[in-house]
Scaffold this motif. Structure first.
Motif, PDB file in Angstrom:
ATOM      1  N   TRP A 221      13.284   0.254  16.057  1.00 51.76           N
ATOM      2  CA  TRP A 221      13.623   1.589  16.561  1.00 51.76           C
ATOM      3  C   TRP A 221      14.247   2.446  15.464  1.00 51.76           C
ATOM      4  CZ3 TRP A 221      11.262   3.392  20.435  1.00 51.76           C
ATOM      5  CH2 TRP A 221      10.979   2.641  21.567  1.00 51.76           C
ATOM      6  N   MET A 222      15.046   1.828  14.609  1.00 53.31           N
ATOM      7  CA  MET A 222      15.664   2.566  13.520  1.00 53.31           C
ATOM      8  C   MET A 222      14.593   3.077  12.552  1.00 53.31           C
ATOM      9  SD  MET A 222      18.454   1.283  10.672  1.00 53.31           S
ATOM     10  CE  MET A 222      19.369   0.432  11.977  1.00 53.31           C
ATOM     11  N   VAL A 223      13.625   2.217  12.244  1.00 49.93           N
ATOM     12  CA  VAL A 223      12.541   2.607  11.349  1.00 49.93           C
ATOM     13  C   VAL A 223      11.710   3.731  11.969  1.00 49.93           C
ATOM     14  CG1 VAL A 223      10.395   1.835  10.273  1.00 49.93           C
ATOM     15  CG2 VAL A 223      12.420   0.364  10.211  1.00 49.93           C
ATOM     16  N   ILE A 224      11.411   3.611  13.258  1.00 50.88           N
ATOM     17  CA  ILE A 224      10.636   4.640  13.950  1.00 50.88           C
ATOM     18  C   ILE A 224      11.373   5.974  13.926  1.00 50.88           C
ATOM     19  CG2 ILE A 224       9.771   5.375  16.216  1.00 50.88           C
ATOM     20  CD1 ILE A 224       9.080   2.416  16.737  1.00 50.88           C
ATOM     21  N   ALA A 225      12.699   5.941  14.082  1.00 50.38           N
ATOM     22  CA  ALA A 225      13.488   7.174  14.032  1.00 50.38           C
ATOM     23  C   ALA A 225      13.365   7.839  12.662  1.00 50.38           C
ATOM     24  CB  ALA A 225      14.950   6.876  14.346  1.00 50.38           C
ATOM     25  N   LEU A 226      13.420   7.046  11.602  1.00 51.43           N
ATOM     26  CA  LEU A 226      13.291   7.589  10.250  1.00 51.43           C
ATOM     27  C   LEU A 226      11.879   8.127  10.014  1.00 51.43           C
ATOM     28  CD1 LEU A 226      15.245   4.846   8.260  1.00 51.43           C
ATOM     29  CD2 LEU A 226      15.985   7.188   8.728  1.00 51.43           C
ATOM     30  N   VAL A 227      10.891   7.398  10.494  1.00 52.12           N
ATOM     31  CA  VAL A 227       9.496   7.842  10.356  1.00 52.12           C
ATOM     32  C   VAL A 227       9.276   9.146  11.117  1.00 52.12           C
ATOM     33  CG1 VAL A 227       7.122   7.291  10.974  1.00 52.12           C
ATOM     34  CG2 VAL A 227       8.564   5.547   9.939  1.00 52.12           C
ATOM     35  N   THR A 228       9.897   9.261  12.273  1.00 58.42           N
ATOM     36  CA  THR A 228       9.762  10.473  13.083  1.00 58.42           C
ATOM     37  C   THR A 228      10.336  11.681  12.368  1.00 58.42           C
ATOM     38  OG1 THR A 228       9.865   9.200  15.142  1.00 58.42           O
ATOM     39  CG2 THR A 228      10.370  11.552  15.278  1.00 58.42           C
ATOM     40  N   LEU A 229      11.514  11.532  11.795  1.00 59.23           N
ATOM     41  CA  LEU A 229      12.190  12.669  11.179  1.00 59.23           C
ATOM     42  C   LEU A 229      11.536  13.120   9.878  1.00 59.23           C
ATOM     43  CD1 LEU A 229      14.513  14.686  11.038  1.00 59.23           C
ATOM     44  CD2 LEU A 229      15.894  12.896   9.936  1.00 59.23           C
ATOM     45  N   PHE A 230      11.227  12.164   9.002  1.00 61.76           N
ATOM     46  CA  PHE A 230      10.780  12.546   7.660  1.00 61.76           C
ATOM     47  C   PHE A 230       9.251  12.639   7.517  1.00 61.76           C
ATOM     48  CE2 PHE A 230      15.107  10.957   6.978  1.00 61.76           C
ATOM     49  CZ  PHE A 230      15.647  12.052   6.309  1.00 61.76           C
ATOM     50  N   PRO A 231       8.489  11.535   7.533  1.00 65.52           N
ATOM     51  CA  PRO A 231       7.044  11.670   7.343  1.00 65.52           C
ATOM     52  C   PRO A 231       6.343  12.444   8.461  1.00 65.52           C
ATOM     53  CG  PRO A 231       7.762   9.403   7.028  1.00 65.52           C
ATOM     54  CD  PRO A 231       8.899  10.127   7.640  1.00 65.52           C
TER      55      PRO A 231
END
Length: 297
Positions: A221-231
């Protein structure tokens, strides 16, 4: 008419786009074993839809009379350029080598230039083609760790074919932005993101039917949150603005910065050593972009 200031802003946004996409390779590695590929694709676009829904309502309402006239085209762009590209990218990462993916991803600008010519008969200068070649050499240098002779040892895998198709899809999306509706970037992106989320649902269904779906862990979930915001969010908005400012052919060349940023982030985040070939590749990629810009028709 573009001005030097507006072009400079476009360059910064496109470089920021490449940085975000470079970070996506790190996020992708962190997601392995924490969430299945289609789960990442689905939840990242759901996250984007939720994020932009908080402040994009006014833009969508203002732009809706224009957007609704091209809903089919916009849906196709979101489904193919966002959802399916992402899906193929993450699946390919499990079925081919990073070396292959790095080299093949450098083909996107070539497909963009070819697509621009086929669709709009956009002129392609010799210096632009030289710039693309130089940047691809930089990409290969990064992908092979400076050992260019390793290219001959590449194996042919299903993932290679998926990456080529994925690159063609994103190139088609880039070319399609040239005829984007006369709407705000945020309004258009809202519909594109919603299209990507809807298109990801059957992809998740297929993954479940095959028994490969993995519900995200806490780290996932943490990785998905970062992927959502940046890429997924910032990068796409920057990219649309960049394409609008300098055109798809010139903007596509900046994609070659992605493997360079990936290497830099690997050093910073994963503590990998910075080698001479990283500096050589960076010089080649930036030099290729410069040649392409100097040689624009």
């Amino acid at each position: 008419m573009s001005t030097p200031a507006s072009q400079f802003r476009a360059y910064l946004m496109l470089a920021g786009t490449a940085l975000c996409w470079g970070a996506n390779t790190i996020f992708g590695r962190l997601a392995v074993g924490e969430a299945s590929p289609m789960a990442v694709v689905c939840f990242r676009w759901l996250g984007v839809v939720i994020m932009i829904a908080l402040f994009a309502n006014r833009h969508v309402r203002q732009d809706w009379p224009v957007l609704k006239t091209k809903l089919k085209v916009i849906f196709a762009m979101g489904a193919l350029g966002f959802a399916l590209f992402n899906g193929m990218f993450y699946v390919a990462a499990h079925t081919t080598t990073a070396l292959n993916m790095g080299i093949l991803q450098g083909s996107i600008p070539v497909f963009v230039l070819l697509g621009s010519y086929l669709a709009f008969r956009s002129p392609v200068g010799k210096m632009q083609m030289l710039g693309v070649v130089v940047t691809i050499v930089g990409v290969v240098t990064v992908a092979t760790g400076g050992q260019l002779g390793e290219i001959a040892a590449l194996g042919v895998k299903i993932g290679d074919g998926l990456m080529i198709i994925a690159c063609m899809l994103y190139a088609g999306y880039t070319v399609g932005l040239r005829n984007r509706p006369k709407a705000s970037a945020l309004g258009l992106f809202t519909v594109l993101a919603a299209s990507a989320f809807l298109a990801s649902l059957p992809m998740v269904g297929i993954e479940m039917a095959l028994g490969h779906f993995q519900w995200p862990t806490a780290k996932g979930w943490m990785v998905i949150a970062l992927v959502t915001l940046f890429p997924s969010f910032l990068a796409q908005i920057f990219f649309m603005h960049g394409v609008e400012a300098i055109g798809p052919g010139r903007a596509g060349v900046f994609v070659n910065l992605v493997p360079v940023f990936s290497a830099i982030l690997a050093v910073v985040v994963l503590s990998e050593p910075f080698e001479v070939f990283h500096a050589v590749a960076l010089a080649l990629v930036l030099g290729g972009i410069y040649l392409s810009e100097r040689g624009k028709p």
